[in-house]
Design an enzyme around this catalytic site. Structure first.
Site, PDB file in Angstrom:
ATOM      1  N   PHE A   4       0.849  -1.199   0.000  1.00 29.32           N
ATOM      2  CA  PHE A   4       0.000   0.000   0.000  1.00 29.32           C
ATOM      3  C   PHE A   4       0.884   1.249   0.000  1.00 29.32           C
ATOM      4  O   PHE A   4       1.774   1.388   0.836  1.00 29.32           O
ATOM      5  CB  PHE A   4      -0.901   0.005   1.245  1.00 29.32           C
ATOM      6  CG  PHE A   4      -1.739   1.248   1.383  1.00 29.32           C
ATOM      7  CD1 PHE A   4      -2.770   1.510   0.487  1.00 29.32           C
ATOM      8  CD2 PHE A   4      -1.503   2.163   2.406  1.00 29.32           C
ATOM      9  CE1 PHE A   4      -3.536   2.667   0.604  1.00 29.32           C
ATOM     10  CE2 PHE A   4      -2.271   3.315   2.538  1.00 29.32           C
ATOM     11  CZ  PHE A   4      -3.297   3.562   1.628  1.00 29.32           C
ATOM     12  N   TYR A   6       0.880   5.494   0.159  1.00 33.18           N
ATOM     13  CA  TYR A   6       0.054   6.660   0.542  1.00 33.18           C
ATOM     14  C   TYR A   6       0.837   7.959   0.367  1.00 33.18           C
ATOM     15  O   TYR A   6       0.315   9.040   0.629  1.00 33.18           O
ATOM     16  CB  TYR A   6      -0.414   6.520   2.005  1.00 33.18           C
ATOM     17  CG  TYR A   6       0.756   6.400   2.964  1.00 33.18           C
ATOM     18  CD1 TYR A   6       1.355   5.163   3.203  1.00 33.18           C
ATOM     19  CD2 TYR A   6       1.304   7.529   3.575  1.00 33.18           C
ATOM     20  CE1 TYR A   6       2.459   5.061   4.039  1.00 33.18           C
ATOM     21  CE2 TYR A   6       2.399   7.432   4.402  1.00 33.18           C
ATOM     22  CZ  TYR A   6       2.973   6.192   4.631  1.00 33.18           C
ATOM     23  OH  TYR A   6       4.082   6.105   5.444  1.00 33.18           O
ATOM     24  N   GLU A  83      12.912   3.391   1.406  1.00 33.72           N
ATOM     25  CA  GLU A  83      12.174   3.858   2.591  1.00 33.72           C
ATOM     26  C   GLU A  83      13.017   3.713   3.863  1.00 33.72           C
ATOM     27  O   GLU A  83      12.471   3.617   4.956  1.00 33.72           O
ATOM     28  CB  GLU A  83      10.865   3.066   2.734  1.00 33.72           C
ATOM     29  CG  GLU A  83       9.954   3.116   1.520  1.00 33.72           C
ATOM     30  CD  GLU A  83       9.342   4.487   1.260  1.00 33.72           C
ATOM     31  OE1 GLU A  83       9.069   5.206   2.232  1.00 33.72           O
ATOM     32  OE2 GLU A  83       9.183   4.852   0.086  1.00 33.72           O
TER      33      GLU A  83
HETATM   34  C1  SIN Z   1       4.527   5.622   0.840  1.00 35.62           C
HETATM   35  O1  SIN Z   1       4.492   6.322  -0.159  1.00 35.62           O
HETATM   36  O2  SIN Z   1       3.692   4.707   0.968  1.00 35.62           O
HETATM   37  C2  SIN Z   1       5.560   5.776   1.910  1.00 35.62           C
HETATM   38  C3  SIN Z   1       5.990   7.156   2.187  1.00 35.62           C
HETATM   39  C4  SIN Z   1       6.736   7.824   1.052  1.00 35.62           C
HETATM   40  O3  SIN Z   1       7.672   7.230   0.507  1.00 35.62           O
HETATM   41  O4  SIN Z   1       6.390   8.940   0.687  1.00 35.62           O
END
Ligand code: SIN
Length: 178
Positions: A4, A6, A83
């Site tokens: 997922f 976000y 990440e």
């Molecule tokens: C994500 O996009 O799900 C994690 C946070 C990001 O890398 O902006």
């Protein structure tokens, strides 16, 4: 495996996937409370990126990607590296917008308040200024915010994400008052 996204995983998809669904997860809100010292800032001048904060009555809209079995190991290696700045993995129940598809579990990267890069809340204008002025190896922090706001508006025209849209407006206002 399903992942997922976000935040940047919504609009910067640099991994192979089989199919994707738009939808939401429950019990969290999306906040620009995570410091970024490797993508949208530097250790001496961190930017702000999104994380998930537990919030029992709220939902977060995003995109779930299905990763083929053969690619799971390489995609996880890639995302663990991408990440790595304070994010850890968790599993959440994802609800597709298409109600004919049943909810299913997804892996998600979230940065909890215990991680060393966590910044937490700040007044809107302070966050907007920090985002407007930060830049890192992946580019301008403002680009991250504006791309995310545009992606959410495009995917979910009826969704109001006040935190995201107010920050977007504040950064745009700073740019026009220069
Ligand atoms: C994500 O996009 O799900 C994690 C946070 C990001 O890398 O902006």
């Amino acid at each position: 495996m399903w992942v997922f996204g976000y935040g940047s995983l919504i609009w910067k998809v640099d991994f192979p996937y089989q199919q994707k669904f738009a939808g939401y997860i429950e019990g969290y809100c999306r906040r620009f409370w995570q410091g970024s010292t490797d993508h949208r800032g530097f250790p001496e001048k961190p930017g702000r990126v999104v994380t998930l904060i537990e919030s029992p009555k709220e939902i977060v809209w995003g995109v779930a990607y299905q990763i083929a079995n053969d690619n799971v190991e390489s995609v996880l290696d890639h995302l663990d590296f991408r990440e790595k700045n304070g994010y850890s993995k968790a599993v959440v129940a994802f609800h597709p917008s298409d109600s004919s598809v049943s909810p299913f579990n997804c892996l998600v990267y979230m940065a909890n308040p215990q991680n060393p890069e966590y910044l937490g809340p700040a007044p809107l204008n302070e966050m907007a200024l920090q985002i407007r002025e930060s830049v890192g190896p992946s580019g301008a922090n403002a680009e991250y915010l504006l791309q995310l706001a545009t992606a959410i508006k495009t995917l979910f025209p009826d969704v109001r994400d006040d935190h995201l849209f107010k920050l977007e407006e504040a950064v745009k206002n700073l740019n026009t008052t220069d």
